[in-house]
Design a protein around this motif. Structure first.
Motif, short mmCIF file in Angstrom:
data_model
loop_
_atom_site.label_atom_id
_atom_site.label_comp_id
_atom_site.label_asym_id
_atom_site.label_seq_id
_atom_site.Cartn_x
_atom_site.Cartn_y
_atom_site.Cartn_z
N LEU A 149 24.17 -44.29 -12.91
CA LEU A 149 23.13 -44.45 -11.90
C LEU A 149 23.80 -44.51 -10.54
O LEU A 149 24.79 -45.21 -10.37
N GLN A 150 23.26 -43.76 -9.59
CA GLN A 150 23.80 -43.75 -8.24
C GLN A 150 22.67 -43.90 -7.24
O GLN A 150 21.58 -43.35 -7.44
N LEU A 151 22.93 -44.60 -6.15
CA LEU A 151 22.09 -44.56 -4.97
C LEU A 151 22.89 -43.81 -3.92
O LEU A 151 24.03 -44.19 -3.61
N VAL A 152 22.29 -42.75 -3.39
CA VAL A 152 22.97 -41.95 -2.38
C VAL A 152 22.13 -41.94 -1.11
O VAL A 152 20.92 -42.13 -1.15
N ASP A 153 22.80 -41.71 0.02
CA ASP A 153 22.08 -41.63 1.30
C ASP A 153 21.67 -40.19 1.56
O ASP A 153 21.84 -39.31 0.72
N ARG A 154 21.11 -39.96 2.73
CA ARG A 154 20.60 -38.61 3.08
C ARG A 154 21.70 -37.55 3.12
O ARG A 154 21.43 -36.37 2.98
N GLU A 155 22.96 -37.98 3.30
CA GLU A 155 24.08 -37.04 3.31
C GLU A 155 24.72 -36.92 1.92
O GLU A 155 25.77 -36.32 1.76
N ASP A 156 24.10 -37.53 0.91
CA ASP A 156 24.57 -37.51 -0.48
C ASP A 156 25.83 -38.35 -0.71
O ASP A 156 26.51 -38.19 -1.70
N ALA A 157 26.12 -39.26 0.22
CA ALA A 157 27.25 -40.19 0.03
C ALA A 157 26.80 -41.28 -0.94
O ALA A 157 25.72 -41.84 -0.81
N VAL A 158 27.63 -41.58 -1.94
CA VAL A 158 27.30 -42.59 -2.94
C VAL A 158 27.49 -43.97 -2.32
O VAL A 158 28.58 -44.33 -1.87
N LEU A 159 26.40 -44.76 -2.30
CA LEU A 159 26.42 -46.11 -1.74
C LEU A 159 26.55 -47.17 -2.83
O LEU A 159 27.01 -48.27 -2.58
N TRP A 160 26.11 -46.83 -4.04
CA TRP A 160 26.15 -47.75 -5.18
C TRP A 160 26.21 -46.91 -6.44
O TRP A 160 25.61 -45.82 -6.51
N CYS A 161 26.96 -47.40 -7.44
CA CYS A 161 27.09 -46.68 -8.70
C CYS A 161 27.29 -47.68 -9.82
O CYS A 161 27.97 -48.70 -9.64
N ASP A 162 26.69 -47.39 -10.99
CA ASP A 162 26.88 -48.23 -12.16
C ASP A 162 26.71 -47.36 -13.40
O ASP A 162 25.99 -46.36 -13.37
N VAL A 163 27.39 -47.72 -14.48
CA VAL A 163 27.24 -47.04 -15.77
C VAL A 163 26.55 -48.01 -16.71
O VAL A 163 27.00 -49.15 -16.87
N VAL A 164 25.43 -47.56 -17.29
CA VAL A 164 24.59 -48.45 -18.10
C VAL A 164 24.13 -47.72 -19.36
O VAL A 164 24.15 -46.50 -19.44
N ASP A 165 23.69 -48.52 -20.33
CA ASP A 165 23.05 -47.99 -21.54
C ASP A 165 21.57 -48.27 -21.43
O ASP A 165 21.15 -49.42 -21.32
N LEU A 166 20.74 -47.22 -21.41
CA LEU A 166 19.30 -47.36 -21.27
C LEU A 166 18.57 -46.64 -22.39
O LEU A 166 19.15 -45.77 -23.06
N GLY A 167 17.33 -46.98 -22.55
CA GLY A 167 16.47 -46.32 -23.52
C GLY A 167 15.07 -46.89 -23.41
O GLY A 167 14.82 -47.77 -22.58
N PRO A 168 14.16 -46.40 -24.25
CA PRO A 168 12.80 -46.96 -24.24
C PRO A 168 12.85 -48.47 -24.47
O PRO A 168 13.52 -48.94 -25.39
N GLY A 169 12.21 -49.21 -23.63
CA GLY A 169 12.18 -50.66 -23.78
C GLY A 169 13.41 -51.37 -23.26
O GLY A 169 13.52 -52.59 -23.38
N THR A 170 14.37 -50.66 -22.68
CA THR A 170 15.56 -51.29 -22.11
C THR A 170 15.77 -50.80 -20.68
O THR A 170 16.67 -50.01 -20.40
N PRO A 171 14.90 -51.24 -19.77
CA PRO A 171 15.05 -50.84 -18.37
C PRO A 171 16.21 -51.58 -17.73
O PRO A 171 16.72 -52.55 -18.29
N ILE A 172 16.58 -51.13 -16.56
CA ILE A 172 17.58 -51.85 -15.78
C ILE A 172 16.89 -52.45 -14.56
O ILE A 172 16.09 -51.79 -13.91
N ILE A 173 17.18 -53.69 -14.33
CA ILE A 173 16.77 -54.37 -13.10
C ILE A 173 18.04 -54.97 -12.54
O ILE A 173 18.64 -55.85 -13.14
N ALA A 174 18.49 -54.42 -11.42
CA ALA A 174 19.78 -54.84 -10.86
C ALA A 174 19.65 -55.07 -9.37
O ALA A 174 19.11 -54.22 -8.65
N PRO A 175 20.15 -56.20 -8.89
CA PRO A 175 20.18 -56.39 -7.45
C PRO A 175 21.25 -55.47 -6.85
O PRO A 175 22.34 -55.33 -7.41
N VAL A 176 20.91 -54.83 -5.77
CA VAL A 176 21.84 -53.92 -5.09
C VAL A 176 21.90 -54.34 -3.63
O VAL A 176 20.87 -54.39 -2.95
#
Length: 71
Positions: free
Chosen positions: A10-37
């Motif tokens: 998962l990445q959050l990027v700005d308008r210039e596509d620069a990565v501001l935040w990144c994390d590697v997670v295991d997700l699936g139905p019923g396992t959402p991610i809620i993360a403070p950034v």
């Protein structure tokens, strides 16, 4: 997600596509991610894009719409 996806990047990027935040997670139905950034600077939601990658492929790219003054 319609099936379990271990190792999603998962990445959050700005308008210039620069990565501001990144994390590697295991997700699936019923396992959402809620993360403070915490980001440097003052970003509006519409300045950011969520990018979801799996196995080197981009699965999702989503940018919130800018809010109009009428809302």
């Amino acid at each position: 997600m319609t099936a379990p996806r271990p190792g999603l990047t998962l990445q959050l990027v700005d308008r210039e596509d620069a990565v501001l935040w990144c994390d590697v997670v295991d997700l699936g139905p019923g396992t959402p991610i809620i993360a403070p950034v915490v980001l440097p600077g003052g970003y509006l939601a519409a300045d950011l894009t969520l990018v979801v990658l799996h196995g080197g492929l981009e699965l999702v790219r989503w940018t919130p719409r800018e809010m109009s003054d009428d809302v």
